[in-house]
Scaffold this motif. Structure first.
Motif, PDB file in Angstrom:
ATOM      1  N   ALA A  71       0.611   0.385   1.260  1.00  0.00           N
ATOM      2  CA  ALA A  71      -0.230   0.706   2.635  1.00  0.00           C
ATOM      3  C   ALA A  71       1.161   1.222   3.920  1.00  0.00           C
ATOM      4  N   THR A  72       1.686  -0.098   4.390  1.00  0.00           N
ATOM      5  CA  THR A  72       2.629  -0.034   5.168  1.00  0.00           C
ATOM      6  C   THR A  72       3.588   1.085   5.452  1.00  0.00           C
ATOM      7  N   ASP A 129       6.787   0.948  -4.925  1.00  0.00           N
ATOM      8  CA  ASP A 129       6.083   1.549  -4.619  1.00  0.00           C
ATOM      9  C   ASP A 129       6.036   1.177  -2.771  1.00  0.00           C
ATOM     10  N   GLY A 130       7.780   1.002  -2.742  1.00  0.00           N
ATOM     11  CA  GLY A 130       7.789   0.953  -1.015  1.00  0.00           C
ATOM     12  C   GLY A 130       7.981   2.639  -0.990  1.00  0.00           C
ATOM     13  N   ASP A 178       8.519  -1.737   3.586  1.00  0.00           N
ATOM     14  CA  ASP A 178       7.607  -1.873   3.107  1.00  0.00           C
ATOM     15  C   ASP A 178       6.471  -2.541   2.174  1.00  0.00           C
ATOM     16  N   ILE A 179       5.634  -3.125   2.103  1.00  0.00           N
ATOM     17  CA  ILE A 179       4.860  -2.865   0.995  1.00  0.00           C
ATOM     18  C   ILE A 179       4.188  -1.115   1.128  1.00  0.00           C
ATOM     19  N   ALA A 197       2.719   3.956   6.970  1.00  0.00           N
ATOM     20  CA  ALA A 197       2.458   3.990   7.674  1.00  0.00           C
ATOM     21  C   ALA A 197       3.467   4.930   7.564  1.00  0.00           C
TER      22      ALA A 197
END
Lengths: 302, 302
Positions: free
Chosen positions: A112-113, A149-150, A109-110, A116
């Motif tokens: 921020a995600t 960035d992922g 995912d991108i 997680a």
């Protein structure tokens, strides 16, 4: 647990294999499932309880000879929240028994995600200042279609917590070439991906000579394995496709370096369903098959 | 619920947007979290209970004006098995309130495993002949790095159960160009991916003129949007990146067809955290922001 610990376990047991734990109901002997269906009915709870008993039994039978397990998240998710409990508890049980755990989640995912996901599987969850473990695996598989960035959030967890990732480079399935083998400039996409894996892994080298950043490279593509091995000599390969998917020990030899290290070969169905092909109980059958697989692979990489 | 139903809801509410529900504790007003921390301590259970109340409140506040929600799986997974319960129950609650649900899971794997993911999120789980719903979303996001045989199981569920998928084509993040914009032959990878989306969607056309097979196309790349729009005119675009990620309504106009349809724009943080920027309670703040966003986007695509 880092790739260093994995390598120690592989050396100690002379066994570069991982037992895939796919939570599939049809792999479990009837006497287990029937017990829980009698208790909980034909429910996801019964399926999850059956799976937990089966997984524990397999881990007990394998932990002194096999260094690692690889639970496949999809099959746990198919059992809903009850399956999530089984995934968490299976990882914890394997750790109790000293095994290294690869969570096969293929997440992406991108930034921020992805953070997680990285925290859920490798790191910790913050609740009002309290830092809590969640699935707490030693490593996980990731998909890098979204680029650096992922991946960075996973690298952060690798660095801070001595964990690892395996990036999908060349997958074992039939259609993997559709995108992965198409030329991007003068090289196929899988080579471009391997080049990035080299970059991502550079700062995460460990004592054993291998990086915390590994690669998923299917046993079903020995030629590509040879090419990828040269691009990322310091990355551990997670190699699916042995046995049920058709690859033999000979096909896998290219995944290893000359030091006899550098790859860990997965078998899921072969080990979990071994009891269906003999008169042994499922634990003894899994153990026999794990020993046969170990000897088969060790002899091919000598 | 099919893309047909989504289009009806978008028309009825004159609102082509989706509320992203990221289960992030820092988005929740303190009075909610404090209540559950008092009850369960600083635990994942407290975090999950807080999230469930917050999600329900948001759905109540938005369901008559916003057609859809998009829960982001990563944040639910970060709350462990308790988070899996919140994900399942949030989807069910949104359905009760008549909303269309996009499970943002970005899953991918080889065929057999992709089948488990497709059944978990779009289909059903089989337990000893009993067919049980699991997460039961209307659609989900998928990653197609593994090619057609990782997508086929999702297409089967789309066909049999009137559901949809959104394939990652051009993602909204900064490094998305690393692979996606590199040339594969004479076209970038994202174009090759869009061509495949066209192929996968062909047999899944619906009455409204759109296929059950959609695409994820980031709002942050308006030029790429224009190119992709031409390649797959019959695919719905799920468009992330509006608001918090920096894209404006003008950037998004290219994602729509001339019929004013063809795209659904996501906002997560903008809606969920609206209460932090005003004196309204979180429900009223989310509603006001959703109305503002609707009007902003509708005026840009006229």
């Amino acid at each position: 647990m880092s790739v260093n610990a994995l390598v120690s376990k592989i050396r100690e047991k002379n066994n570069p294999t991982v037992a895939g734990l796919d939570a599939r109901l049809e792999y479990i002997p009837d006497h287990i499932t029937e017990k829980y269906v009698a208790e909980y009915g034909k429910t996801l709870k019964a399926a999850a309880a059956s799976m937990m008993e089966f997984n524990k039994g397999l881990i007990d039978a394998l932990c002194d000879i096999v260094p690692a397990i690889k639970p496949q998240a999809a099959y746990y998710e198919l059992l809903g929240p009850e399956g999530a409990i089984v995934l968490r508890d299976t990882i914890a049980y394997a750790h109790e028994k000293g095994m290294y755990v690869i969570a096969d989640i293929k997440r992406n995912d991108i930034g921020a995600t992805a953070t997680a996901y990285a925290q859920a599987y490798l790191g910790r969850s913050e609740v009002c200042g309290e830092s809590l473990p969640v699935y707490d695996s030693d490593s996980c598989t990731v998909n890098a279609y979204l680029g650096t960035d992922g991946i960075n959030p996973f690298l952060t967890e690798c660095k801070n917590r001595d964990k690892g990732i395996y990036v999908l480079v060349k997958t074992s399935n039939k259609s993997s070439g559709e995108f992965q083998n198409r030329l991007m400039g003068d090289q196929p996409l899988y080579v471009r991906m391997a080049e990035k894996v080299a970059e991502w892994g550079e700062d995460l080298m460990t004592e054993c000579g291998y990086s915390q950043v590994g690669a998923v490279v299917g046993a079903t593509y020995p030629e590509e394995q040879k090419i990828i091995r040269k691009i990322i000599p310091h990355s551990y390969f997670l190699v699916p496709g042995y046995g049920a998917q058709g690859a033999t020990a000979k096909d896998i030899a290219n995944a290893f370096n000359d030091d006899g290290l550098g790859a860990i070969v997965n078998s899921s169905r072969g080990i979990m369903c071994a009891w269906k092909k003999c008169d042994l109980d499922y634990q003894e059958a899994a153990r026999q098959e794990a020993i046969r697989m170990r000897d088969d692979i060790v002899s091919a990489i000598r």
